[in-house]
Design a protein around this motif. Structure first.
Motif, PDB file in Angstrom:
ATOM      1  N   PRO A  30      -4.017  54.255 -96.745  1.00  3.62           N
ATOM      2  CA  PRO A  30      -4.956  53.177 -96.411  1.00  3.62           C
ATOM      3  C   PRO A  30      -6.204  53.638 -95.662  1.00  3.62           C
ATOM      4  N   ALA A  31      -6.115  54.708 -94.881  1.00  2.00           N
ATOM      5  CA  ALA A  31      -7.257  55.144 -94.084  1.00  2.00           C
ATOM      6  C   ALA A  31      -8.228  56.026 -94.861  1.00  2.00           C
ATOM      7  N   LYS A  32      -7.863  56.445 -96.046  1.00  2.40           N
ATOM      8  CA  LYS A  32      -8.723  57.336 -96.826  1.00  2.40           C
ATOM      9  C   LYS A  32      -9.611  56.544 -97.777  1.00  2.40           C
ATOM     10  N   HIS A  33     -10.579  57.264 -98.361  1.00  2.00           N
ATOM     11  CA  HIS A  33     -11.475  56.671 -99.344  1.00  2.00           C
ATOM     12  C   HIS A  33     -11.302  57.385-100.679  1.00  2.00           C
ATOM     13  N   ASP A  59     -19.022  55.412 -98.853  1.00  2.00           N
ATOM     14  CA  ASP A  59     -19.745  54.313 -99.476  1.00  2.00           C
ATOM     15  C   ASP A  59     -20.230  54.737-100.857  1.00  2.00           C
ATOM     16  N   GLY A  60     -20.776  53.790-101.581  1.00  2.15           N
ATOM     17  CA  GLY A  60     -21.195  54.024-102.958  1.00  2.15           C
ATOM     18  C   GLY A  60     -20.502  53.045-103.890  1.00  2.15           C
ATOM     19  N   ASP A  61     -21.083  52.810-105.062  1.00  2.00           N
ATOM     20  CA  ASP A  61     -20.550  51.802-105.984  1.00  2.00           C
ATOM     21  C   ASP A  61     -19.125  52.105-106.443  1.00  2.00           C
ATOM     22  N   SER A  62     -18.784  53.376-106.588  1.00  3.78           N
ATOM     23  CA  SER A  62     -17.462  53.720-107.124  1.00  3.78           C
ATOM     24  C   SER A  62     -16.447  54.034-106.035  1.00  3.78           C
ATOM     25  N   GLN A 121     -14.678  44.744-102.245  1.00  3.66           N
ATOM     26  CA  GLN A 121     -14.474  45.975-103.005  1.00  3.66           C
ATOM     27  C   GLN A 121     -13.703  45.718-104.301  1.00  3.66           C
ATOM     28  N   ALA A 122     -12.739  44.800-104.257  1.00  4.48           N
ATOM     29  CA  ALA A 122     -11.973  44.473-105.463  1.00  4.48           C
ATOM     30  C   ALA A 122     -12.877  43.850-106.518  1.00  4.48           C
ATOM     31  N   ARG A 123     -13.788  42.993-106.096  1.00  3.41           N
ATOM     32  CA  ARG A 123     -14.727  42.377-107.046  1.00  3.41           C
ATOM     33  C   ARG A 123     -15.553  43.443-107.756  1.00  3.41           C
ATOM     34  N   GLN A 124     -16.082  44.396-106.981  1.00  2.00           N
ATOM     35  CA  GLN A 124     -16.902  45.446-107.573  1.00  2.00           C
ATOM     36  C   GLN A 124     -16.090  46.340-108.500  1.00  2.00           C
TER      37      GLN A 124
END
Length: 237
Positions: free
Chosen positions: A162-165, A181-184, A207-210
């Protein structure tokens, strides 16, 4: 081969005029999937079908078919109407457009039909619209064989933390990244929330929507969804 369906549960996804008094109906049915039906004379004032072939109302459809386009013989109400209004109504049209664009004709998906009914019931009951849409989108992609990976790193199979990207690659899934950050880029917390069908967090919803917009656009080959554009103008759904 002549095929016949008798009182098949279904919903109208879209209907448009054909010749002077008929309709072409795109319907979503439980056992036959999406079907195209010719409703002869349905626009005549005395037609028993007039005023019945409405979106979001559970119906019982009887038809025969010898080709891709069948002939609708009779239609009956299948239960109480789904009372959709306002943004909920636009959400319903969005679900219909997804099915029209992504679901091939004559491809049965009974579980997806149940998910569609559930989504309409939730919208009618005033459930959080963003949650309804994300849940249906995920189930639809899974039913069509494109289930998004939400619980493991696509590069090494490690469990999502959960803490990672993660950078989400549509053809692979999430891959850990140092970017935040960023679109993907999506957080591990959001991926786990989506896997648990939990959209209480504002960040998860955003984020889920994107992410779902990206994954669905990938399946559509870049085609635009008309209802998505309207929803985006109304609010972030």
């Amino acid at each position: 081969m002549k095929r016949r369906a008798q009182l098949e549960p279904g919903y109208v996804l879209h209907a448009y005029p054909y010749k002077e008094s008929s309709l072409i109906v795109e319907a979503f049915t439980r056992r036959f999937g999406r079907v195209g039906l010719l409703a002869r004379g349905a626009r005549r004032p005395r037609s028993t079908m007039r005023g019945v072939l409405l979106a979001f109302h559970p119906l019982r459809l009887t038809w025969t078919a010898t080709a891709e386009l069948g002939t609708l013989m009779a239609v009956e109400w299948g239960g109480g109407p789904q009372a959709l209004a306002g943004i909920g109504l636009m959400c319903g049209f969005y679900l219909n457009e997804l099915l029209l664009r992504l679901l091939p004709r004559d491809d049965p998906h009974e579980a997806l039909f149940d998910s569609y009914e559930e989504a309409l019931a939730r919208l009618s009951a005033g459930a959080a619209q963003a949650s309804v849409l994300r849940s249906f989108e995920l189930r639809m992609l899974a039913e069509l064989g494109y289930a998004p990976v939400l619980d493991r790193d696509a590069a090494n199979g490690a469990a999502i933390e959960p803490a990672k990207h993660y950078a989400y690659e549509p053809e692979r899934g999430p891959v850990e990244t140092r970017r935040s950050d960023g679109d993907s880029v999506i957080s591990g917390r959001t991926l786990l929330d989506m896997a648990a069908d939990n959209y209480e967090s504002t960040r998860t919803r955003e984020q889920a929507r994107q992410l779902m917009r990206t994954l669905i656009a990938d399946r559509l080959g870049g085609q635009d969804l008309h209802t998505r554009a309207v929803l985006s103008e109304l609010q972030d759904l």
